[in-house]
Design a protein around this motif. Structure first.
Motif, PDB file in Angstrom:
ATOM      1  N   PHE A 170       0.830  -1.202   0.000  1.00 18.30           N
ATOM      2  CA  PHE A 170       0.000   0.000   0.000  1.00 18.30           C
ATOM      3  C   PHE A 170       0.862   1.249   0.000  1.00 18.30           C
ATOM      4  O   PHE A 170       2.058   1.200   0.291  1.00 18.30           O
ATOM      5  CB  PHE A 170      -0.934   0.008   1.219  1.00 18.30           C
ATOM      6  CG  PHE A 170      -0.217   0.162   2.537  1.00 18.30           C
ATOM      7  CD1 PHE A 170      -0.119   1.413   3.147  1.00 18.30           C
ATOM      8  CD2 PHE A 170       0.362  -0.933   3.168  1.00 18.30           C
ATOM      9  CE1 PHE A 170       0.538   1.561   4.360  1.00 18.30           C
ATOM     10  CE2 PHE A 170       1.019  -0.796   4.389  1.00 18.30           C
ATOM     11  CZ  PHE A 170       1.105   0.454   4.982  1.00 18.30           C
ATOM     12  N   ALA A 171       0.246   2.365  -0.338  1.00 11.16           N
ATOM     13  CA  ALA A 171       0.912   3.665  -0.328  1.00 11.16           C
ATOM     14  C   ALA A 171       0.106   4.630   0.518  1.00 11.16           C
ATOM     15  O   ALA A 171      -1.104   4.491   0.648  1.00 11.16           O
ATOM     16  CB  ALA A 171       1.037   4.198  -1.754  1.00 11.16           C
ATOM     17  N   VAL A 172       0.807   5.611   1.084  1.00 11.45           N
ATOM     18  CA  VAL A 172       0.181   6.599   1.965  1.00 11.45           C
ATOM     19  C   VAL A 172       0.521   7.991   1.471  1.00 11.45           C
ATOM     20  O   VAL A 172       1.673   8.283   1.131  1.00 11.45           O
ATOM     21  CB  VAL A 172       0.696   6.418   3.419  1.00 11.45           C
ATOM     22  CG1 VAL A 172       0.217   7.545   4.310  1.00 11.45           C
ATOM     23  CG2 VAL A 172       0.286   5.072   3.978  1.00 11.45           C
ATOM     24  N   ASN A 173      -0.483   8.852   1.450  1.00 13.38           N
ATOM     25  CA  ASN A 173      -0.262  10.281   1.259  1.00 13.38           C
ATOM     26  C   ASN A 173      -0.095  10.857   2.656  1.00 13.38           C
ATOM     27  O   ASN A 173      -0.952  10.661   3.503  1.00 13.38           O
ATOM     28  CB  ASN A 173      -1.461  10.896   0.537  1.00 13.38           C
ATOM     29  CG  ASN A 173      -1.195  12.303   0.068  1.00 13.38           C
ATOM     30  OD1 ASN A 173      -0.137  12.875   0.297  1.00 13.38           O
ATOM     31  ND2 ASN A 173      -2.171  12.886  -0.600  1.00 13.38           N
ATOM     32  N   PRO A 174       0.997  11.547   2.938  1.00 14.42           N
ATOM     33  CA  PRO A 174       1.440  11.757   4.317  1.00 14.42           C
ATOM     34  C   PRO A 174       0.583  12.563   5.270  1.00 14.42           C
ATOM     35  O   PRO A 174       0.761  12.437   6.464  1.00 14.42           O
ATOM     36  CB  PRO A 174       2.786  12.456   4.147  1.00 14.42           C
ATOM     37  CG  PRO A 174       2.746  13.070   2.812  1.00 14.42           C
ATOM     38  CD  PRO A 174       1.870  12.185   1.979  1.00 14.42           C
ATOM     39  N   TRP A 175      -0.285  13.391   4.844  1.00 11.99           N
ATOM     40  CA  TRP A 175      -0.878  14.323   5.802  1.00 11.99           C
ATOM     41  C   TRP A 175      -2.121  13.746   6.448  1.00 11.99           C
ATOM     42  O   TRP A 175      -2.825  12.951   5.880  1.00 11.99           O
ATOM     43  CB  TRP A 175      -1.145  15.654   5.131  1.00 11.99           C
ATOM     44  CG  TRP A 175       0.096  16.066   4.423  1.00 11.99           C
ATOM     45  CD1 TRP A 175       0.236  16.273   3.094  1.00 11.99           C
ATOM     46  CD2 TRP A 175       1.398  16.223   4.977  1.00 11.99           C
ATOM     47  NE1 TRP A 175       1.529  16.572   2.785  1.00 11.99           N
ATOM     48  CE2 TRP A 175       2.275  16.549   3.929  1.00 11.99           C
ATOM     49  CE3 TRP A 175       1.932  16.116   6.251  1.00 11.99           C
ATOM     50  CZ2 TRP A 175       3.633  16.782   4.113  1.00 11.99           C
ATOM     51  CZ3 TRP A 175       3.283  16.345   6.435  1.00 11.99           C
ATOM     52  CH2 TRP A 175       4.113  16.679   5.388  1.00 11.99           C
ATOM     53  N   GLY A 176      -2.375  14.172   7.682  1.00  9.70           N
ATOM     54  CA  GLY A 176      -3.599  13.791   8.330  1.00  9.70           C
ATOM     55  C   GLY A 176      -3.464  13.204   9.719  1.00  9.70           C
ATOM     56  O   GLY A 176      -4.444  13.119  10.425  1.00  9.70           O
TER      57      GLY A 176
END
Length: 185
Positions: A170-176
């Motif tokens: 999986f991949a993650v977009n960093p913000w949040g």
């Protein structure tokens, strides 16, 4: 549960690593940062001089893992400074770019191959990506040429491994995780 985290010792990665601890993971954190937190075994590395032998010594310390997460982000050239006519291309620049690609793109490949059968069908293997790679090309993308190219490469690597290896990739977009860490690049 055990997690192997690369580059999670500062900023967003530190918050992510600490969050994993609160969710019951023991984290084996490979980092150049000093982080001393219960539930985290910090393995200090010199990103600028990391060798295959160093990586093998790190991996000897790692038990079977439920999560592997690649969050390392070495220097990201070429970028705005590199395109200036006044900024020459030299051996130092070449060494930085080469090391950056090794740490950010080739190192995950090596680690996954070395972990072999320690990555089970239920092991999660993730990469820190960026929303930048999903955005349409603009006349401003050149500013992040090195960073963006490595993220695109990692996405392709991740997809390739997902076709041939056990694990949940999986991949993650960093913000949040924490609004205080949110910023756009």
């Amino acid at each position: 549960m055990n997690a192997l985290i690369l580059g999670g010792g500062s900023k967003w990665g530190e918050e992510f690593t600490k969050l994993l601890v609160t969710k019951g993971y023991h984290c084996y954190l490979v980092t150049g940062s000093k982080l001393s937190v219960a539930g985290i075994t910090t393995i200090d590395v010199d990103w600028l001089n990391l060798t295959l032998d160093d990586v093998d010594r790190v991996l000897e310390q790692i038990p079977d893992v439920d999560l592997v997460f690649f969050n390392q982000n070495c220097w990201g050239g070429p970028n705005t400074e590199d395109f200036s006519l006044d900024n020459g291309f030299n051996e130092h620049t070449l060494a930085q770019w080469t090391n950056s690609y090794w740490i950010d793109c080739q190192l995950p490949v090596y680690i996954i191959k070395q972990l072999k059968h320690r990555i089970k069908p239920t092991t999660k293997v993730g990469w820190m990506m960026t929303g930048f790679i999903k955005q349409p090309l603009t006349d401003q993308n050149w500013k992040y040429a090195g960073y963006g190219s490595k993220k695109f490469t990692n996405l392709a690597i991740m997809r390739g491994f997902s076709m041939y290896r056990d694990g949940i990739f999986f991949a993650v977009n960093p913000w949040g995780i924490d609004e205080n860490n949110r910023r756009d690049h």
